[in-house]
Design an enzyme around this catalytic site. Sequence first.
Site, short mmCIF file in Angstrom:
data_model
loop_
_atom_site.label_atom_id
_atom_site.label_comp_id
_atom_site.label_asym_id
_atom_site.label_seq_id
_atom_site.Cartn_x
_atom_site.Cartn_y
_atom_site.Cartn_z
N PRO A 181 35.76 38.02 35.70
CA PRO A 181 36.19 39.28 35.02
C PRO A 181 35.25 40.52 35.05
O PRO A 181 35.96 41.60 35.02
CB PRO A 181 36.32 38.79 33.50
N GLU B 72 32.55 29.39 29.54
CA GLU B 72 32.31 30.74 28.98
C GLU B 72 31.92 31.52 30.19
O GLU B 72 32.07 32.81 30.08
CB GLU B 72 31.19 30.63 27.95
N ARG C 160 48.63 37.51 53.98
CA ARG C 160 49.74 38.03 54.79
C ARG C 160 49.37 39.20 55.68
O ARG C 160 50.40 39.66 56.36
CB ARG C 160 50.76 38.45 53.54
N ASP D 26 54.43 48.79 52.86
CA ASP D 26 54.32 48.25 51.26
C ASP D 26 53.59 49.29 50.53
O ASP D 26 52.89 49.99 50.91
CB ASP D 26 53.58 46.84 51.49
#
Length: 246
Positions: free
Chosen positions: A90, A117, A154, A169
């Site tokens: 994160p 954690e 992709r 895209d």
Amino acid sequence: MQIDVLSLFPEMFDGPMTTSIIGKAQEKKVANIDVTDFRKFAVNKHGHVDDYPYGGGAGMLLRVDPINDALEEINSKHPDTKKRVILMDPAGETFTQRHAESFAQDDHLIFICGHYEGYDERIRSYVTDEISVGDYVLTGGELGAMIVIDATVRLLDNAVGNEDSITGDSFSTGLLEYPQYTRPPEYKGMKVPNVLMSGNHAKIADWKGKESLRRTYERRPDLLDNYPLSNQQKVWLNEIKAESKE
């Protein structure tokens, strides 16, 4: 491309990584994805790969030694590849299309998916990239790794049947994709724009360019902050702003 994933829950990858474009890419040998359960490198007979943090604190930390051993096994299987080791965290850089384009240039990606954690800080000495998929917390790194793998694979040559579809895209050009339509030409009073059925390729291209810019301005204006607008796009943007005030 060789892709290795270190995970405590390898079964999570069975469906998403074996179907659709990613599954076909593996069938065509465009990419190969191996998932290693690094619990097999546990530090004791109880299968522990985590421990309490020095200095106290809530939760458990992923230990460095099982990760080291897992990476060494991968290195022994693929000694000649240049490896890019990606820590799903994160606190990492927020993943974007530009990251996917960069990863797609590499031959070997290794993803470390953590739980608990957090990580023993020494694990970071093994990684080349720290990546987050957004400002929120997931149970583990697996879902984030799948997102990064999907967006990257992709882009590989021959991974997608119609490679032209990739270049248009959203985010690939820096702007959101223009609206698209298919049959029927009218449905419950909603009509396909006449220009798209005109056969005039120049006008169609202009319409797509302006509508891509309009959608970006209306939905993600932040993308325009550092976008290098052409002279034509500047004209369109002024028209769009004027039209939005009407």
